[in-house]
Design an enzyme around this catalytic site. Structure first.
Site, PDB file in Angstrom:
ATOM      1  CB  THR A   1     -21.593   2.403-109.012  1.00 24.89           C
ATOM      2  OG1 THR A   1     -21.525   3.010-107.843  1.00 24.89           O
ATOM      3  CG2 THR A   1     -22.172   1.067-109.022  1.00 24.89           C
TER       4      THR A   1
ATOM      5  CE  LYS B   1     -31.100   1.890-100.658  1.00 31.81           C
ATOM      6  NZ  LYS B   1     -32.001   1.711-101.734  1.00 31.81           N
TER       7      LYS B   1
ATOM      8  CE1 TYR C   1     -28.247   3.572 -99.281  1.00 32.20           C
ATOM      9  CE2 TYR C   1     -27.616   1.446 -97.912  1.00 32.20           C
ATOM     10  CZ  TYR C   1     -27.933   2.049 -99.111  1.00 32.20           C
ATOM     11  OH  TYR C   1     -27.901   1.322-100.463  1.00 32.20           O
TER      12      TYR C   1
ATOM     13  CG  ASP D   1     -31.058  10.363-113.301  1.00 33.53           C
ATOM     14  OD1 ASP D   1     -30.650  10.847-112.069  1.00 33.53           O
ATOM     15  OD2 ASP D   1     -30.307   9.192-113.709  1.00 33.53           O
TER      16      ASP D   1
ATOM     17  CG  ASN E   1     -31.421   2.126-109.260  1.00 31.08           C
ATOM     18  OD1 ASN E   1     -30.890   1.352-108.627  1.00 31.08           O
ATOM     19  ND2 ASN E   1     -30.796   3.230-109.658  1.00 31.08           N
TER      20      ASN E   1
END
Length: 254
Positions: free
Chosen positions: A186, A155, A151, A37, A86
């Site tokens: 989330t 992707k 985005y 992270d 991820n």
């Protein structure tokens, strides 16, 4: 079934949201977890969850957009069996409302970050005589999403990289697949709504939930369950595939 005993799994962006759910579930299935992270602090809660389960977990501060940092981190981790790409960032805007700086930032994290981790992971997979890669794509890889130009571009690239890697390393026992979630509930989603729609949080949440035919957002645990299957030995015949997990969005939202 679906045991990950004696597997070493690297999860980027594993400190929160979908990544945290994957890290926690994989630990329950017996994997040794390595969370990458942006800061050690951002992974603290996930690490605490896994340690409470009795799992083995390590965390690393690393900017996935920096190849130097990524290579050093993967060399520290050593041989691996599973890589979950991820880590990613969101962006709102059409092509003519997306500044170059924003476009570059999205590409750096969502495209170059995946490339960097793939680049650094392949030598470590070879030490394990193969393994599994799972990339986080999106329904934006499949269909046009309003105001998501950068985005969606990123992707789409992730899905293309998935196919390329699956083809190039199939003879080395390395499988590569991707998952394409629709909107998943989330902390990021809550933060986005609170920031952009103050006073209308409940209304916007309901609107976003109903944008999926199933009538709700996905849950991080549901994405994690699919990830677990695709990274398990039971999915050993699956490579070069993308799996939408979208509440019917792609096929039924017309």
């Amino acid at each position: 079934m679906f045991s990950l005993q004696n597997k070493k799994a690297v999860i980027t962006g594993g400190g929160s949201g979908i990544g945290r759910a994957i890290a926690t579930l994989f630990a329950k299935q017996g994997a040794e977890i390595h969370i990458i992270d942006l800061t050690i602090e951002s992974a603290q809660d996930a690490v605490a969850d896994i340690e409470q389960l009795g799992g083995k977990v390590f965390s690393y501060a690393c900017n996935v957009a920096s190849q130097k940092e990524v290579i050093a981190t993967f060399e520290k981790i050593g041989n691996i069996h599973i890589l979950i790409n991820n880590a990613g960032i969101a962006h709102v805007g059409k092509v003519d409302t997306t500044p170059e700086t924003d476009f570059d930032r999205v590409m750096d994290v969502n495209v170059k970050g995946v490339y960097n981790c793939l680049y650094a992971a392949i030598p470590q997979f070879r030490l394990s005589n193969g393994g599994v890669i799972l990339n986080m794509a999106s329904i934006a890889s499949w269909v046009g999403i309003q105001d998501r130009f950068a985005y969606s571009t990123a992707k789409g690239a992730v899905m293309a990289m998935t196919l390329s890697v699956a083809r190039d390393y199939i003879d080395e026992g390395i499988r590569c697949n991707s998952i394409s979630p629709a909107r998943v509930h989330t902390p990021f989603v809550d933060g986005f709504i609170n920031k952009n729609y103050p006073g209308k949080e409940a209304e916007i949440f309901e609107k976003l939930s109903k944008s999926q035919p199933i009538g709700r957002m996905g849950k991080p645990d549901e994405i994690a369950a699919l990830a677990m299957y695709l990274c398990s030995d039971e999915a050993g015949f699956i490579t070069g595939s993308d799996y939408p997990i979208d509440g019917g969005f792609i096929k039924l939202n017309n």
